[in-house]
Design an enzyme around this catalytic site. Structure first.
Site, PDB file in Angstrom:
ATOM      1  N   GLY A  17       0.868  -1.205   0.046  1.00 59.67           N
ATOM      2  CA  GLY A  17       0.030   0.091  -0.028  1.00 59.67           C
ATOM      3  C   GLY A  17       0.926   1.183  -0.064  1.00 59.67           C
ATOM      4  O   GLY A  17       1.711   1.649   1.061  1.00 59.67           O
ATOM      5  N   LEU A  18       1.143   1.942  -1.144  1.00 61.56           N
ATOM      6  CA  LEU A  18       1.698   2.894  -1.118  1.00 61.56           C
ATOM      7  C   LEU A  18       0.882   4.220  -1.156  1.00 61.56           C
ATOM      8  O   LEU A  18       0.177   4.545  -1.775  1.00 61.56           O
ATOM      9  CB  LEU A  18       2.496   3.262  -2.537  1.00 61.56           C
ATOM     10  CG  LEU A  18       3.705   2.059  -2.726  1.00 61.56           C
ATOM     11  CD1 LEU A  18       4.103   2.613  -4.449  1.00 61.56           C
ATOM     12  CD2 LEU A  18       4.804   2.526  -1.893  1.00 61.56           C
ATOM     13  N   GLY A  20       2.132   7.425  -0.547  1.00 63.32           N
ATOM     14  CA  GLY A  20       2.602   8.860  -0.837  1.00 63.32           C
ATOM     15  C   GLY A  20       3.755   9.173   0.186  1.00 63.32           C
ATOM     16  O   GLY A  20       4.322  10.288  -0.113  1.00 63.32           O
ATOM     17  N   GLY A  21       3.615   8.602   1.249  1.00 63.68           N
ATOM     18  CA  GLY A  21       4.400   8.799   2.151  1.00 63.68           C
ATOM     19  C   GLY A  21       5.901   8.374   2.302  1.00 63.68           C
ATOM     20  O   GLY A  21       5.984   7.074   1.726  1.00 63.68           O
ATOM     21  N   VAL A  22       6.605   8.626   3.350  1.00 65.42           N
ATOM     22  CA  VAL A  22       8.100   7.851   3.175  1.00 65.42           C
ATOM     23  C   VAL A  22       8.013   6.593   3.849  1.00 65.42           C
ATOM     24  O   VAL A  22       8.923   5.634   3.224  1.00 65.42           O
ATOM     25  CB  VAL A  22       9.152   8.751   3.912  1.00 65.42           C
ATOM     26  CG1 VAL A  22       8.709   8.898   5.540  1.00 65.42           C
ATOM     27  CG2 VAL A  22      10.483   8.578   3.613  1.00 65.42           C
ATOM     28  N   ASP A  23       7.314   6.334   4.808  1.00 69.17           N
ATOM     29  CA  ASP A  23       7.236   4.816   5.280  1.00 69.17           C
ATOM     30  C   ASP A  23       6.929   3.599   4.448  1.00 69.17           C
ATOM     31  O   ASP A  23       7.643   2.727   4.194  1.00 69.17           O
ATOM     32  CB  ASP A  23       6.380   5.036   6.580  1.00 69.17           C
ATOM     33  CG  ASP A  23       6.921   5.843   7.686  1.00 69.17           C
ATOM     34  OD1 ASP A  23       7.895   6.186   7.787  1.00 69.17           O
ATOM     35  OD2 ASP A  23       5.825   6.446   8.347  1.00 69.17           O
ATOM     36  N   CYS A 108     -10.645   1.720  10.087  1.00 68.86           N
ATOM     37  CA  CYS A 108     -10.106   1.666   8.746  1.00 68.86           C
ATOM     38  C   CYS A 108      -9.093   0.706   8.604  1.00 68.86           C
ATOM     39  O   CYS A 108      -9.034   0.139   7.345  1.00 68.86           O
ATOM     40  CB  CYS A 108      -9.498   3.252   8.202  1.00 68.86           C
ATOM     41  SG  CYS A 108      -8.729   3.276   6.684  1.00 68.86           S
ATOM     42  N   GLY A 132       3.503   0.440   5.555  1.00 64.38           N
ATOM     43  CA  GLY A 132       4.306   1.313   6.091  1.00 64.38           C
ATOM     44  C   GLY A 132       4.066   1.310   7.476  1.00 64.38           C
ATOM     45  O   GLY A 132       4.631   2.417   8.362  1.00 64.38           O
ATOM     46  N   CYS A 212      -7.783  10.640   8.486  1.00 62.49           N
ATOM     47  CA  CYS A 212      -7.275  10.835   6.843  1.00 62.49           C
ATOM     48  C   CYS A 212      -8.396  11.431   6.076  1.00 62.49           C
ATOM     49  O   CYS A 212      -8.069  12.522   5.395  1.00 62.49           O
ATOM     50  CB  CYS A 212      -7.284   9.308   6.456  1.00 62.49           C
ATOM     51  SG  CYS A 212      -8.802   8.404   6.726  1.00 62.49           S
TER      52      CYS A 212
END
Length: 385
Positions: A17-18, A20-23, A108, A132, A212
């Site tokens: 699950g990407l 958009g964050g760095v983790d 969620c 992440g 979110c």
């Protein structure tokens, strides 16, 4: 320089699950370094106000796509907004309307990220999914030894400041058996360092905060769009009316800011005495539409020794027995585990008694139980005394 990671014993197809964050970006890189076939999925969970200044989903997808490009992996954009609205947001509104304070991130994870997303990933031929989150999964044998064909445990992330097991406590054995948390073994500082070293485009992106679908917008402004508000009296612990609230749904126990009440000096007290003690929300009486506030963090109305939680979910399929040793619990995130005794337990509810009083235990929030680093599961707080 980053050292090469050990290769996986058996490369697998892993859907990450990407966000958009760095983790999640570093998670995908770690998995690829281990030799897995990695596919990225961007989950769109909210679409009511995509054009709003507070909604970052468009930029988040662009960031996720840029990461996928740098890592050389495929990415798919999947819309779970309808599932989210039905399974998470509707429950969120019901709880607030009833005067409770829910935690939508817990729901969620259980309903979207590790159910709808997991199901979608399996249809893509995935053997595992990864996110992440700062948590860990460990498989143990029937006697508790490390080994195969046993039980899956949910463990805290190694970085105590970033541990997210609290939000994941409703995951079950089937979900954990399919889940990887690659950054759970790392401190956040190392995740940032790796991201910078491998030139990820989002290496310096600020961590997202808050719920979110609300983002950075004022919380009360958001709720106003969905909930009816019925103003009523604000009273103190002696029954004195101090003002008017804008609707009980807009306040949570332990809240200090946004009450709108200044200092109230005791009659006959010396000048300056007591009037600067901060006010906290302490009780909500739905039957009379009254908000009760008290002065001082240590006020007895804000200190609870026991709670009852319902809507239980246990990682192992069953909760700890009454009188189990070494049990601690959190009644809210960002709180240290507090030693407690399981005083009653059934299929429908669990009762806990704490050695030290807990501040503003809040119905609707999650009570999550631990034994050391092992997250046992928990439930939704129903009442506290």
């Amino acid at each position: 320089m980053t050292f090469p990671l050990p290769r996986a014993d058996r490369p697998q197809r892993v859907v990450v699950g990407l966000s958009g964050g760095v983790d999640s970006a570093v998670s995908a890189w770690l998995l690829k370094q281990q030799g897995h076939e990695v596919i990225g999925i961007f989950m769109k969970n909210w679409e009511d106000d995509d054009d709003s200044e507070y909604c970052s989903s468009r930029q988040d997808f662009l960031d996720a796509a840029s990461v996928a490009d740098v890592l050389g992996i495929e990415i798919e954009h999947v819309n779970f907004a309808a599932d989210y609205k039905d399974r998470v947001f509707a429950e969120f509104l019901r709880e607030y309307q009833a005067g409770r304070t829910p935690n939508p991130d817990v729901l969620c994870n259980a309903e979207i990220k590790f159910k709808a997303f997991l199901d979608h990933a399996m249809r893509l031929g995935a053997e595992k999914i990864a996110t992440g989150h700062y948590a860990r999964v460990r498989e143990v044998g029937p006697q508790g030894e490390l080994g195969d064909q046993g039980q899956f445990q949910l463990l805290k992330g190694l970085d105590p400041l970033k541990d997210q097991s609290y939000f994941l406590h409703r995951l079950n054995q089937a979900q954990l058996s399919k889940t990887l948390f690659p950054v759970g073994e790392l401190p956040k500082t190392e995740v940032r360092r790796i991201a910078a070293e491998i030139n990820l485009p989002n290496a310096k992106k600020k961590d997202s905060t808050g719920i979110c679908f609300i983002g950075e917008r004022p919380f009360r402004e958001f709720l106003n769009r969905y909930l009816s508000n019925s103003p009523g009296p604000i009273k103190d612990d002696r029954g004195r009316k101090l003002g008017e609230h804008v609707g009980l749904s807009f306040y949570t126990l332990g809240q200090r800011k946004g009450i709108g009440i200044g200092g109230v000096k005791e009659k006959g007290a010396p000048r300056g005495a007591g009037e600067h003690e901060p006010w906290f929300v302490a009780r909500k009486d739905m039957s009379t539409n009254t908000l009760y506030i008290v002065q001082g963090h240590e006020h007895p109305w804000l200190q609870q020794h026991s709670l009852v939680a319902q809507d239980l979910s246990w990682v192992a399929g069953h909760g700890p027995a009454v009188g189990s040793e070494g049990v601690g619990a959190k009644s809210r995130y960002r709180q240290a585990d507090s030693a407690c005794e399981v005083t009653a337990s059934s299929a429908s509810e669990v009762a806990l008694h704490f050695a030290q009083p807990q501040f503003a235990v809040t119905p609707g929030q999650s009570a999550v139980l631990y034994q050391g680093d092992v997250c046992l599961g928990g439930g939704v707080i129903h009442s506290a005394t």
